[in-house]
Design a protein around this motif. Structure first.
Motif, PDB file in Angstrom:
ATOM      1  N   LEU A   1      -9.981  43.731   2.343  1.00 20.14           N
ATOM      2  CA  LEU A   1      -8.996  42.659   2.439  1.00 20.14           C
ATOM      3  C   LEU A   1      -9.665  41.290   2.406  1.00 20.14           C
ATOM      4  O   LEU A   1      -9.223  40.383   1.696  1.00 20.14           O
ATOM      5  N   LEU A   2     -10.743  41.125   3.139  1.00 14.06           N
ATOM      6  CA  LEU A   2     -11.452  39.847   3.162  1.00 14.06           C
ATOM      7  C   LEU A   2     -12.058  39.514   1.800  1.00 14.06           C
ATOM      8  O   LEU A   2     -11.984  38.372   1.340  1.00 14.06           O
ATOM      9  N   LEU A   3     -12.656  40.487   1.157  1.00 18.55           N
ATOM     10  CA  LEU A   3     -13.262  40.243  -0.152  1.00 18.55           C
ATOM     11  C   LEU A   3     -12.212  39.933  -1.213  1.00 18.55           C
ATOM     12  O   LEU A   3     -12.426  39.076  -2.068  1.00 18.55           O
ATOM     13  N   SER A   4     -11.076  40.601  -1.164  1.00 18.46           N
ATOM     14  CA  SER A   4     -10.031  40.339  -2.149  1.00 18.46           C
ATOM     15  C   SER A   4      -9.445  38.947  -1.980  1.00 18.46           C
ATOM     16  O   SER A   4      -9.057  38.302  -2.949  1.00 18.46           O
ATOM     17  N   SER A   5      -9.391  38.446  -0.763  1.00 12.96           N
ATOM     18  CA  SER A   5      -8.875  37.090  -0.559  1.00 12.96           C
ATOM     19  C   SER A   5      -9.871  36.048  -1.019  1.00 12.96           C
ATOM     20  O   SER A   5      -9.496  34.939  -1.375  1.00 12.96           O
ATOM     21  N   MET A   6     -11.146  36.378  -1.055  1.00 17.34           N
ATOM     22  CA  MET A   6     -12.171  35.440  -1.498  1.00 17.34           C
ATOM     23  C   MET A   6     -12.240  35.354  -3.019  1.00 17.34           C
ATOM     24  O   MET A   6     -12.747  34.387  -3.562  1.00 17.34           O
ATOM     25  N   VAL A   7     -11.725  36.334  -3.712  1.00 15.71           N
ATOM     26  CA  VAL A   7     -11.808  36.374  -5.165  1.00 15.71           C
ATOM     27  C   VAL A   7     -10.780  35.452  -5.815  1.00 15.71           C
ATOM     28  O   VAL A   7     -10.935  35.075  -6.961  1.00 15.71           O
ATOM     29  N   ILE A   8      -9.771  35.044  -5.109  1.00 10.47           N
ATOM     30  CA  ILE A   8      -8.689  34.239  -5.674  1.00 10.47           C
ATOM     31  C   ILE A   8      -9.218  32.954  -6.307  1.00 10.47           C
ATOM     32  O   ILE A   8      -8.887  32.625  -7.428  1.00 10.47           O
ATOM     33  N   ALA A   9     -10.020  32.185  -5.612  1.00 10.39           N
ATOM     34  CA  ALA A   9     -10.572  30.947  -6.157  1.00 10.39           C
ATOM     35  C   ALA A   9     -11.880  30.620  -5.451  1.00 10.39           C
ATOM     36  O   ALA A   9     -12.050  30.920  -4.274  1.00 10.39           O
ATOM     37  N   GLN A  10     -12.778  30.018  -6.191  1.00 14.52           N
ATOM     38  CA  GLN A  10     -14.059  29.603  -5.646  1.00 14.52           C
ATOM     39  C   GLN A  10     -14.301  28.158  -6.048  1.00 14.52           C
ATOM     40  O   GLN A  10     -13.898  27.727  -7.117  1.00 14.52           O
ATOM     41  N   THR A  11     -14.981  27.414  -5.202  1.00 15.42           N
ATOM     42  CA  THR A  11     -15.322  26.025  -5.483  1.00 15.42           C
ATOM     43  C   THR A  11     -16.828  25.861  -5.343  1.00 15.42           C
ATOM     44  O   THR A  11     -17.423  26.327  -4.384  1.00 15.42           O
ATOM     45  N   LEU A  12     -17.411  25.194  -6.312  1.00 13.36           N
ATOM     46  CA  LEU A  12     -18.840  24.909  -6.316  1.00 13.36           C
ATOM     47  C   LEU A  12     -19.007  23.393  -6.264  1.00 13.36           C
ATOM     48  O   LEU A  12     -18.405  22.677  -7.054  1.00 13.36           O
ATOM     49  N   ARG A  13     -19.791  22.912  -5.304  1.00 12.97           N
ATOM     50  CA  ARG A  13     -20.019  21.470  -5.155  1.00 12.97           C
ATOM     51  C   ARG A  13     -21.496  21.160  -5.344  1.00 12.97           C
ATOM     52  O   ARG A  13     -22.357  21.918  -4.928  1.00 12.97           O
ATOM     53  N   SER A  14     -21.761  20.009  -5.954  1.00 17.38           N
ATOM     54  CA  SER A  14     -23.143  19.544  -6.080  1.00 17.38           C
ATOM     55  C   SER A  14     -23.624  19.095  -4.704  1.00 17.38           C
ATOM     56  O   SER A  14     -22.806  18.802  -3.827  1.00 17.38           O
ATOM     57  N   PRO A  15     -24.927  19.024  -4.507  1.00 21.74           N
ATOM     58  CA  PRO A  15     -25.449  18.639  -3.186  1.00 21.74           C
ATOM     59  C   PRO A  15     -24.951  17.282  -2.689  1.00 21.74           C
ATOM     60  O   PRO A  15     -24.724  17.103  -1.500  1.00 21.74           O
ATOM     61  N   ASP A  16     -24.747  16.322  -3.598  1.00 17.57           N
ATOM     62  CA  ASP A  16     -24.276  15.007  -3.161  1.00 17.57           C
ATOM     63  C   ASP A  16     -22.751  14.899  -3.147  1.00 17.57           C
ATOM     64  O   ASP A  16     -22.201  13.888  -2.741  1.00 17.57           O
ATOM     65  N   GLY A  17     -22.047  15.936  -3.603  1.00  8.61           N
ATOM     66  CA  GLY A  17     -20.590  15.966  -3.553  1.00  8.61           C
ATOM     67  C   GLY A  17     -19.897  15.241  -4.694  1.00  8.61           C
ATOM     68  O   GLY A  17     -18.678  15.158  -4.725  1.00  8.61           O
ATOM     69  N   ASN A  18     -20.654  14.725  -5.664  1.00 11.00           N
ATOM     70  CA  ASN A  18     -20.055  13.993  -6.784  1.00 11.00           C
ATOM     71  C   ASN A  18     -19.435  14.918  -7.827  1.00 11.00           C
ATOM     72  O   ASN A  18     -18.547  14.508  -8.561  1.00 11.00           O
TER      73      ASN A  18
END
Length: 46
Positions: free
Chosen positions: A14-31
């Protein structure tokens, strides 16, 4: 013991399936923010 294993595996699934919905990748400085998700046909969208 089998009941505990079943509950554990169900919770992990259940936890893994909820994580598959969307992912966000941010650069170290957040730009830069890149969002990954799947559309209704299962095609990746960036």
């Amino acid at each position: 013991m089998i009941k505990i294993k079943t509950i554990f595996l169900s919770t992990i699934t259940l936890l893994l399936s909820s994580m598959v919905i969307a992912q966000t990748l941010r650069s170290p400085d957040g730009n830069l923010i890149l969002r990954f998700s799947l559309n209704d046909q299962g095609t990746p969208v960036y």
